[in-house]
Design an enzyme around this catalytic site. Structure first.
Site, PDB file in Angstrom:
ATOM      1  N   ARG A  92      16.515  10.558  -7.167  1.00 36.10           N
ATOM      2  CA  ARG A  92      15.258   9.494  -7.661  1.00 36.10           C
ATOM      3  C   ARG A  92      15.971   8.261  -7.953  1.00 36.10           C
ATOM      4  O   ARG A  92      17.200   8.131  -8.204  1.00 36.10           O
ATOM      5  CB  ARG A  92      14.739  10.108  -8.968  1.00 36.10           C
ATOM      6  CG  ARG A  92      13.482   9.532  -9.297  1.00 36.10           C
ATOM      7  CD  ARG A  92      12.325   9.602  -8.527  1.00 36.10           C
ATOM      8  NE  ARG A  92      11.127   9.326  -9.113  1.00 36.10           N
ATOM      9  CZ  ARG A  92      10.097   8.802  -8.671  1.00 36.10           C
ATOM     10  NH1 ARG A  92      10.066   8.723  -7.328  1.00 36.10           N
ATOM     11  NH2 ARG A  92       9.018   8.366  -9.311  1.00 36.10           N
ATOM     12  N   THR A 114       5.274   7.323   1.684  1.00 37.65           N
ATOM     13  CA  THR A 114       6.321   8.465   1.192  1.00 37.65           C
ATOM     14  C   THR A 114       6.115   9.509   2.276  1.00 37.65           C
ATOM     15  O   THR A 114       5.459   9.723   3.339  1.00 37.65           O
ATOM     16  CB  THR A 114       5.751   9.366  -0.120  1.00 37.65           C
ATOM     17  OG1 THR A 114       5.564   8.412  -1.151  1.00 37.65           O
ATOM     18  CG2 THR A 114       6.381  10.395  -0.508  1.00 37.65           C
ATOM     19  N   ASN A 139       7.811   4.473  -2.459  1.00 36.69           N
ATOM     20  CA  ASN A 139       6.441   4.333  -3.166  1.00 36.69           C
ATOM     21  C   ASN A 139       5.337   3.628  -2.194  1.00 36.69           C
ATOM     22  O   ASN A 139       4.780   4.619  -1.709  1.00 36.69           O
ATOM     23  CB  ASN A 139       6.622   3.347  -4.488  1.00 36.69           C
ATOM     24  CG  ASN A 139       5.693   3.943  -5.444  1.00 36.69           C
ATOM     25  OD1 ASN A 139       5.121   4.966  -5.344  1.00 36.69           O
ATOM     26  ND2 ASN A 139       5.082   3.082  -6.199  1.00 36.69           N
ATOM     27  N   ASP A 164       6.168   4.078 -11.000  1.00 38.30           N
ATOM     28  CA  ASP A 164       5.967   5.347 -11.531  1.00 38.30           C
ATOM     29  C   ASP A 164       6.270   5.718 -12.863  1.00 38.30           C
ATOM     30  O   ASP A 164       5.970   6.860 -13.607  1.00 38.30           O
ATOM     31  CB  ASP A 164       6.737   6.367 -10.652  1.00 38.30           C
ATOM     32  CG  ASP A 164       6.296   6.684  -9.182  1.00 38.30           C
ATOM     33  OD1 ASP A 164       5.035   6.350  -9.087  1.00 38.30           O
ATOM     34  OD2 ASP A 164       6.924   6.925  -8.298  1.00 38.30           O
ATOM     35  N   GLY A 219       1.552  11.740  -0.862  1.00 43.39           N
ATOM     36  CA  GLY A 219       0.178  11.518  -1.321  1.00 43.39           C
ATOM     37  C   GLY A 219       0.139  11.080  -2.741  1.00 43.39           C
ATOM     38  O   GLY A 219      -0.729  11.432  -3.313  1.00 43.39           O
TER      39      GLY A 219
HETATM   40  O1  DON Z   1       7.453   9.685  -6.974  1.00 42.50           O
HETATM   41  C1  DON Z   1       5.956   9.646  -6.923  1.00 42.50           C
HETATM   42  O2  DON Z   1       5.298  10.324  -7.342  1.00 42.50           O
HETATM   43  C2  DON Z   1       5.387   8.413  -5.789  1.00 42.50           C
HETATM   44  N1  DON Z   1       6.228   7.449  -5.892  1.00 42.50           N
HETATM   45  C3  DON Z   1       5.028   9.083  -4.724  1.00 42.50           C
HETATM   46  C4  DON Z   1       4.401   7.747  -3.724  1.00 42.50           C
HETATM   47  C5  DON Z   1       3.452   8.473  -2.618  1.00 42.50           C
HETATM   48  O3  DON Z   1       3.670   9.789  -2.508  1.00 42.50           O
HETATM   49  C6  DON Z   1       2.949   7.726  -1.593  1.00 42.50           C
HETATM   50  N2  DON Z   1       2.120   8.320  -0.721  1.00 42.50           N
HETATM   51  N3  DON Z   1       1.008   8.166  -0.499  1.00 42.50           N
END
Ligand code: DON
Length: 578
Positions: free
Chosen positions: A114, A388, A408, A430, A480
């Site tokens: 991450r 993502t 993101n 986030d 998502g």
């Molecule tokens: O880590 C996360 O929860 C977000 N950055 C994920 C972003 C994401 O899945 C965008 N997709 N549609």
């Protein structure tokens, strides 16, 4: 149908014991299933499989398997190829989580790659002097970018788990970056959607737009020579090729020139962290999923534990969906209240993923009535695209990888750092930038768990997971945003209901995330009678205008040895069996 007579809320551990006993349907009386026999004692898969969001990336992985590599080598090749051919969704400038299973010794681990907050980040960095959120500050510009983790994961995977060298596994991506790949419909749509943003970054515009700044035609070739050089630096020097030397200097120069706060030390000190995955049981299935700083595994296990007390097969479909939504509501509420980076906050994980807590939560659920989220003690408060990415790999020895990676939002900040080919993520969004202020996914957080701090990793919804039963297993995940968690809950239930990989990726989805207090659903996810039933119970419903997710599923049936790989029909991914 059974009526439940206790409406109180499981707000905290202490509350649980205070509830009147739950008059449990049959499943709750079953003894907790013993640990599920792990399949490593079984025959290896007859075949390996890869499912990813784009065919060229699945093929990159297959190339590694054909060259004698294992699932972990393939994971590097797939991720690196996705960084090139699906730049909307993940990349060297982003991060993610890899859930790994090594067949030889049964090792299960999660690579936490991450992004982390830069050392100069501060809790209130996206607030004005009056303490109000500055519009778009956490999603636009280099201040929105965390220190990337994905390149470190490539190196770690190759060194610790692979059979091939990093240099070998990066070759398909280098080739795709240098020689180019054709623009496909989803990429073209994303470029059109983000054109203004891309125009602001000369390097991004040069790669993704025409010479006149227009949207390229379908089939036009996208070449990324600078990205090829960055990948080559990694091929030659490993992680140091990205986090040190020329590339690191260019990254820091580029970010700081635009007002960012990255330092060479931020990059040099980035490390992948191996964390223990979360493991739970649901009606005899063993669920292995991501642990914090992903919130997904906690929410998945918690929701399944709540549902384990109902006999979902015996009730009508409207009530079944109501109960699943009520489980989602409660799991998402705890995400907001408790979770964050485990290196910074202590979390009651055993409690949140335990049966007693779920029993308390279950006792607050009525079979005939929605529970308004505002009645759940917690905190105060946009939809999804295909940004993502997720991929799943199973090799012929039974090694497996579920990887969910991200920058993101589409193209992250949209800024490509000069000379590097690297698009900056906007994952700092986030974090909870202020208690109760929702992020772009409408997710709220409280002050403690997910507040910004130097070097801290923001809470994620990415949920790469394995589901194992005595009969077979599934490797899966999806993009998502916040919807990921609901999709993974539904995918788990689908698999346990006997659906095939192809049926699971296709199944229409619905979602509830505590706040806003509404069930969103894809077209076709709810029948007219289910909609009427849910509305009569007091649920608010909203049909989404777009499909969600891009789920990649591999299943392996132990008895027949049959392996299936399916890519979500909402995207243009490919499931390959080799
Ligand atoms: O880590 C996360 O929860 C977000 N950055 C994920 C972003 C994401 O899945 C965008 N997709 N549609």
């Amino acid at each position: 149908m059974r009526n439940v007579t206790v409406w109180k809320i499981a707000a905290c551990a202490a509350c649980v014991a205070a509830f009147a006993p739950w008059s449990a349907p049959s499943y709750a009386d079953d003894p907790a299933p013993a640990r599920i026999a792990r399949p490593q004692s079984r025959l290896p898969a007859h075949k390996g499989a890869i499912a990813s969001a784009y065919p060229l990336a699945s093929q990159a992985g297959q190339e590694m398997l054909a060259a004698g590599g294992n699932a972990f080598d393939a994971a590097v090749a797939v991720s690196a190829a996705l960084a090139v051919v699906e730049p909307t969704s993940s990349g060297l400038g982003g991060g993610g989580f890899y859930l790994l299973h090594r067949q030889a010794d049964g090792l299960e681990t999660m690579l936490d790659a991450r992004e982390k907050a830069p050392g100069a980040a501060t809790r209130d960095m996206y607030l004005d002097p009056a303490g109000n959120p500055i519009a778009r500050a956490s999603v636009a510009g280099p201040l929105a970018a965390g220190i990337p983790g994905e390149p470190a994961a490539f190196d770690y995977l190759a060194r610790r788990f692979g059979k091939l060298t990093l240099k070998e596994s990066l070759q398909p991506a280098i080739r795709l970056a240098r020689e180019g790949f054709p623009v496909y419909p989803r990429l073209q749509a994303a470029i059109r959607y983000k054109r203004e943003l891309l125009l602001r970054s000369p390097d991004a515009a040069k790669v993704f737009l025409t010479a006149e700044g227009g949207v390229p035609e379908l089939g036009a070739i996208i070449k990324q020579p600078d990205l090829a050089l960055t990948l080559e630096a990694m091929a030659a020097q490993g992680a140091k090729g990205f986090y040190g030397g020329r590339v690191a200097q260019d990254l820091v120069n580029g970010v700081r020139a635009e007002g960012g706060i990255w330092t060479l030390e931020d990059l040099a000190s980035y490390r992948v962290i191996e964390r223990k995955p979360l493991v739970g049981n649901y009606h005899g299935a063993r669920i292995v999923s991501s642990s914090p700083p992903s919130s997904g595994g906690v929410a998945l296990l918690n929701a399944l534990n709540i549902l384990a007390g109902f006999d979902l097969k015996q009730i009508d479909s409207g009530t079944r969906k109501h109960l699943i939504v009520e489980a989602m509501r409660r799991a998402f509420r705890d995400r907001a209240v408790y979770l964050g980076d485990p290196d910074f906050v202590s979390m009651p994980l055993a409690l949140l993923t335990g049966q007693d807590y779920a029993a308390g939560q279950r006792s607050s659920i009525r079979l005939d009535k929605a529970m308004p989220s505002e009645l759940l003690p917690g905190i105060e408060t946009t939809p999804v695209g295909l940004h993502t990415t997720h991929f799943s790999v199973l090799d012929a020895s039974g090694n497996r990888v579920a990887g969910t990676l991200s920058v993101n939002l589409y193209f992250g900040t949209g800024e490509m750092v000069p000379k590097t080919g690297v698009l900056l993520n906007n994952t700092m969004d986030d974090f909870s930038i202020k208690p109760g202020t929702p992020n772009v996914f409408g997710l709220v957080g409280n002050a403690a768990g997910n507040a910004i701090a130097p070097n801290k990793r923001p809470l994620s919804s990415m949920t790469p997971s394995f589901v194992e039963t005595p009969k077979g297993l599934m490797i899966f995940g999806t993009p998502g945003g916040s919807y990921i968690i609901s999709m993974v809950i539904l995918g788990t239930l689908d698999y346990l209901d006997g659906m095939s990989a192809a049926e699971i990726v296709k199944d229409p989805r619905y979602h509830h995330q505590y706040l806003p207090d509404v069930i969103e659903y894809e077209k076709g996810a709810l029948s007219q009678s289910e909609i009427s039933r849910l509305e009569a119970m007091g649920h608010k419903l909203e049909e989404g205008s777009r499909p969600w997710g891009n789920m990649q599923v591999i299943t392996w049936d132990f008895a027949s040895g049959k392996v299936e790989a399916a890519a979500d029909p909402r995207g243009e991914g490919e499931g390959l069996i080799y």
